[in-house]
Design an enzyme around this catalytic site. Structure first.
Site, PDB file in Angstrom:
ATOM      1  N   ALA A 158       0.827  -1.207   0.000  1.00 26.29           N
ATOM      2  CA  ALA A 158       0.000   0.000   0.000  1.00 26.29           C
ATOM      3  C   ALA A 158       0.861   1.257   0.000  1.00 26.29           C
ATOM      4  O   ALA A 158       0.578   2.232  -0.719  1.00 26.29           O
ATOM      5  CB  ALA A 158      -0.929  -0.004   1.216  1.00 26.29           C
ATOM      6  N   TYR A 159       1.929   1.232   0.772  1.00 25.69           N
ATOM      7  CA  TYR A 159       2.846   2.366   0.856  1.00 25.69           C
ATOM      8  C   TYR A 159       3.568   2.566  -0.474  1.00 25.69           C
ATOM      9  O   TYR A 159       3.719   3.692  -0.957  1.00 25.69           O
ATOM     10  CB  TYR A 159       3.838   2.106   1.987  1.00 25.69           C
ATOM     11  CG  TYR A 159       4.807   3.221   2.284  1.00 25.69           C
ATOM     12  CD1 TYR A 159       4.373   4.416   2.857  1.00 25.69           C
ATOM     13  CD2 TYR A 159       6.171   3.074   2.042  1.00 25.69           C
ATOM     14  CE1 TYR A 159       5.259   5.434   3.161  1.00 25.69           C
ATOM     15  CE2 TYR A 159       7.070   4.076   2.340  1.00 25.69           C
ATOM     16  CZ  TYR A 159       6.611   5.260   2.909  1.00 25.69           C
ATOM     17  OH  TYR A 159       7.513   6.260   3.205  1.00 25.69           O
ATOM     18  N   ALA A 160       4.002   1.472  -1.086  1.00 18.37           N
ATOM     19  CA  ALA A 160       4.700   1.547  -2.370  1.00 18.37           C
ATOM     20  C   ALA A 160       3.795   2.132  -3.447  1.00 18.37           C
ATOM     21  O   ALA A 160       4.233   2.942  -4.280  1.00 18.37           O
ATOM     22  CB  ALA A 160       5.193   0.161  -2.783  1.00 18.37           C
ATOM     23  N   LYS A 163       3.711   5.888  -2.871  1.00 20.25           N
ATOM     24  CA  LYS A 163       4.963   6.587  -3.168  1.00 20.25           C
ATOM     25  C   LYS A 163       5.247   6.659  -4.664  1.00 20.25           C
ATOM     26  O   LYS A 163       5.756   7.669  -5.154  1.00 20.25           O
ATOM     27  CB  LYS A 163       6.121   5.905  -2.438  1.00 20.25           C
ATOM     28  CG  LYS A 163       6.171   6.225  -0.949  1.00 20.25           C
ATOM     29  CD  LYS A 163       6.261   7.719  -0.712  1.00 20.25           C
ATOM     30  CE  LYS A 163       6.505   8.086   0.728  1.00 20.25           C
ATOM     31  NZ  LYS A 163       6.496   9.557   0.930  1.00 20.25           N
TER      32      LYS A 163
END
Length: 252
Positions: A158-160, A163
């Site tokens: 989810a973070y990737a 970003k």
């Protein structure tokens, strides 16, 4: 640490989100040491006030502002307050971002939503709010990516996603806003953040193994390694760089 130099960024006004700790704090200190007036925005205003006190101690100029970047109205308010207090805006540093770590098979829509709203959506809203001010005298926008997204580190799905969306957004903005004299770049840091410091304490052997894989053999310092690079992006030193990603990972 060097004292205030009042050189490269004298007269510049910069807003930094997530400025109360880690890379945000380091960036704010580096900017202020070069003479910039820095607005420190963060969810926990007490942390930003502590950084403002550090800046005051070496003669710099700053204000601490409470801001949850997932709230568009709050973002617009702190940008307006920054301009009212310091007479304009020359640079925007979008550092704030919430992270969620979970295996892809277990990642929920809520995980993605948290990362999305605090990352690319907040970055877009801040950029849109700052645009009328940055158009007045040109300027710089610095957004933050992550090596976890570029490398595809496990549990960072989810973070990737968030970003890499920021990097795409930044490239489009660089093309659309270059005619206004606005440069937009991304920094991918590998820094000794509070999370990294905690990791080094909780799992010292794994941390040592990690740093040994880095050609420079250490994690970056939030101020001297990451913050001073942001200073260069905000200054005229890199005035011909836009739409690019600056990898500050120690060669990892």
């Amino acid at each position: 640490m060097p004292e205030l130099t009042r050189a490269r960024l004298a007269g510049k006004v910069v807003l930094v989100t997530g400025a109360g700790q880690g890379v945000g704090r380091g960036t704010a200190l580096a900017l202020a040491r070069e003479g910039a007036c820095v607005a420190l925005a963060g969810r926990t205003v007490a942390k930003c006030e502590a950084v403002a006190a550090e800046i005051d101690a070496f003669g710099g100029s700053s204000i601490a502002l409470a801001c949850d970047v997932t709230d568009r109205a709050q973002l617009e308010a702190v940008i307006a307050e920054t301009a009212a207090r310091f007479g304009g805006l020359d640079a925007l540093v979008n550092n704030a971002q919430t992270s969620v770590q979970r295996l892809l098979a277990e990642t929920t829509p809520e995980d993605v939503d948290v990362c999305w709203r605090s990352g690319p959506l907040a970055t877009l809203h801040a950029m849109q709010a700052a645009l009328p001010l940055l158009r007045v005298r040109g300027g710089s926008i610095v957004n933050f990516g992550s090596s976890t997204a570029i490398d595809g580190n496990v549990t960072f799905g989810a973070y990737a996603m968030a970003k890499e969306a920021i990097r795409g957004l930044s490239r489009v903005a660089a093309r659309e806003w270059g005619r206004y004299g606005i440069r937009v770049n991304v920094v991918v840091p590998n820094a000794l953040s509070p999370a990294a410091e905690q990791f080094s304490k909780d799992e010292p052997e794994r941390f040592r193994k990690l740093t040994r894989t880095m050609p420079l053999g250490r994690m970056g310092d939030p101020e001297t390694d990451i913050g001073r690079a942001v200073v260069a992006l905000v200054s005229d030193d890199l005035a011909y760089l836009t739409g690019d990603t600056l990898m500050l990972t120690g060669g990892a």
